[in-house]
Scaffold this active site. Sequence first.
Site: not given
Ligand code: XLS
Length: 435
Positions: A100, A103
Amino acid sequence: MSYFPDVPTIPFEGPESKNPLAFKHYDPEAVVEGKTMREHLRFGAAYWHVMRNGLADPFGGPTALMPWDDGSDSIDNAKKRAEVFFEFLEKTGIDFYCFHDRDIAPELDDFAKSTAALEAVVEHLGQLQEKSGKKLLWGTACLFNHPRYAQGAGTSPDAEVFAYAAAQVKAAIDATHKLGGLGYTFWGGREGYATLLNTDMKRELDHLAALLHLAVDHKKAIGFEGQFYIEPKPREPSTHQYDSDAAACLNFLREYDLLDHFKLNIETNHATLAGHSMQHELTVALNAGALGSIDANQGDTLLGWDTDEFPTDLYGTTQVMLKVLEMGGFTTGGLNFDAKRRRESHEPIDLFHAHVGGMDAFARGLKIAAAIRADGRLREFVANRYASWDSGIGAEIEAGKLTLEDLSKHVRRKGEPTLASGRQEMLSNLINEFI
Ligand code: XLS
Ligand code: NI
Ligand code: NI
């Protein structure tokens, strides 16, 4: 400079090895069904779990030890994390990663500053990719963490929030493009509602579609060739999320004329939260030609939330790999470990145990799935089960040649059908022959 001085590059030692930090089954260059394991499995690591997840839970704070991280929002700290992450990728032999925007770089006190920080870290990640040959599987924007998104991002009742989300999506797509990302994911953590009492569902869905159309237009404008994905999840954090499962996503994409531009990124724990098996979700996506990528993890049947455990269940990995092989393999997608360690596994070395185990579980799943396919009995059983459609009345119905009148006459002539057994138990036993 090494951040994991005690961890060597993980070797393949074969099934007899007792070394916890060696692969017993994942032999990257071993060939299965004409491709190497590395080409089949396309493992990815999730930046948010590896580098940013402190392992807090609703009842307690973070436990994870991250001696490299000074806890600040500085660009230097962000760059250092990137170096730690790439050492981790090198040592595990994971070829891809996902992130993200928030991140990899800090969210600062205004949008321009946050975007400049993102660009600075992207520059650094680009160099690390260059040096290591690692690739970005997909990027995404975090549209769920900041308080401004408490009532949704693309589906916020406030148009200014929508605009902010759109600006963030633009910056995240640009970052992904810059890094040669193979894809870009939309996961609508807050795209849903807490109560229908205050919600205009139709308007929110129209807005979500508008955001995705804007993203498609931007993709074309900048020449980004990566695949767009939507990641279904039924709830958590919202009470109901519009992308609740594969079928709901496909219906939404069709309704808003977006199906040509998106595939699905299917996550195991989201499938189970939706009350489906992973096999079901993969099958729905595959049938629509929309199975793009996989967030590999598993849930805990005793807990009703997205526990994001590392995949260790061989039945699960076998089912996933059966579908991936049936599809003819990934194109842009891969197996991204959207998985976190348990709160008790707080030492950096646990990151290695976790990923090595997940990789080995999928390598075994791949070998088992390939053996089941080579054996052919399962495929043959299913083909025979539908054999009445291959000729005679079945073939004529499939070809659209018969009317209800014809079928009524047919039944009067033929009488009661004799049904063959579905043999579920026999087939479960057959799978166990290979596990
Ligand atoms: C959350 C999601 C997230 C996505 C990316 O439950 O899995 O981690 O994969 O935003
Ligand atoms: Ni995910
Ligand atoms: Ni998830």
